[in-house]
Design a protein around this motif. Sequence first.
Motif, mmCIF file in Angstrom:
data_model
loop_
_atom_site.group_PDB
_atom_site.id
_atom_site.type_symbol
_atom_site.label_atom_id
_atom_site.label_comp_id
_atom_site.label_asym_id
_atom_site.label_seq_id
_atom_site.Cartn_x
_atom_site.Cartn_y
_atom_site.Cartn_z
ATOM 1 N N LYS A 42 1.292 74.389 -39.835
ATOM 2 C CA LYS A 42 0.990 74.902 -41.369
ATOM 3 C C LYS A 42 1.860 74.761 -42.279
ATOM 4 O O LYS A 42 2.571 75.482 -43.097
ATOM 5 N N ALA A 43 2.262 73.554 -41.951
ATOM 6 C CA ALA A 43 3.566 72.853 -42.491
ATOM 7 C C ALA A 43 3.069 72.901 -44.020
ATOM 8 O O ALA A 43 1.815 72.441 -44.187
ATOM 9 N N HIS A 68 8.524 74.793 -45.985
ATOM 10 C CA HIS A 68 7.722 75.959 -45.223
ATOM 11 C C HIS A 68 6.937 74.945 -43.983
ATOM 12 O O HIS A 68 5.986 74.134 -43.935
ATOM 13 N N ARG A 69 7.977 75.283 -42.986
ATOM 14 C CA ARG A 69 7.250 74.699 -41.944
ATOM 15 C C ARG A 69 7.075 75.891 -40.510
ATOM 16 O O ARG A 69 6.487 74.762 -39.513
ATOM 17 N N GLY A 70 6.312 76.285 -41.081
ATOM 18 C CA GLY A 70 4.799 77.547 -40.310
ATOM 19 C C GLY A 70 5.790 78.235 -39.600
ATOM 20 O O GLY A 70 5.415 77.952 -38.518
ATOM 21 N N ARG A 71 7.132 78.418 -39.247
ATOM 22 C CA ARG A 71 7.783 78.971 -38.234
ATOM 23 C C ARG A 71 7.285 80.853 -39.086
ATOM 24 O O ARG A 71 7.572 80.802 -39.224
ATOM 25 N N THR A 72 8.113 81.464 -36.603
ATOM 26 C CA THR A 72 7.506 82.824 -37.385
ATOM 27 C C THR A 72 8.741 83.296 -38.132
ATOM 28 O O THR A 72 10.094 82.890 -38.056
#
Length: 192
Positions: A42-43, A68-72
């Motif tokens: 989801k980057a 945004h690397r898609g981390r929680t």
Amino acid sequence: MKARDAWLCFADESGQLLRPPRARTWARRGRTPVLRVRTAGKARLSLAGPVCRKPGHRIRLIYRMMVHRGRTGEKKGFREADFAALLDAAHRQLGGNIVLVWDSHVHHVDAAMRALIDKRTWLTVFRLPSYAPELNPAEGVWAHLKRSLANLAPFTIDGLAAAVRTRLKRLQYRPDLLNGFIAQTGLITTPP
């Protein structure tokens, strides 16, 4: 604007995923070009910035990028504090008052943003109509950027961020193009 001795700044935000915008391309007859795209995860990139103009000065493009690397728990876009930091940086770089023109995005009109704007005496804000991208030169900047990224398929979000940073840096040194984005809106008819 002249009475305030202020910079007129048109601001907007944009985003870019790893999947590139599609565009036509050339290839040898009978050999359809194939572009391999890695879209796992989801980057994405979030971009925001104003195009700033003041008579007698060079036109300026100031931008900020978030990866945004898609981390929680990671922020997924610019929030009020991020916009305020961007406006503070623009104020420092431009060295004067700012008349800001931007759309009615949720984060631009909420109470937190109004409070941040009220604290800045050097800032005056005007809003564009609900949906009027043709009136905002910053939209032209983002459209130009996305056209330049057409068919580019970086493997990582860092590769995409480097490509975007390079293209925006080049754009900062193209005052003729930035003036064209402003002229295209039809809002300002006098040369800088």
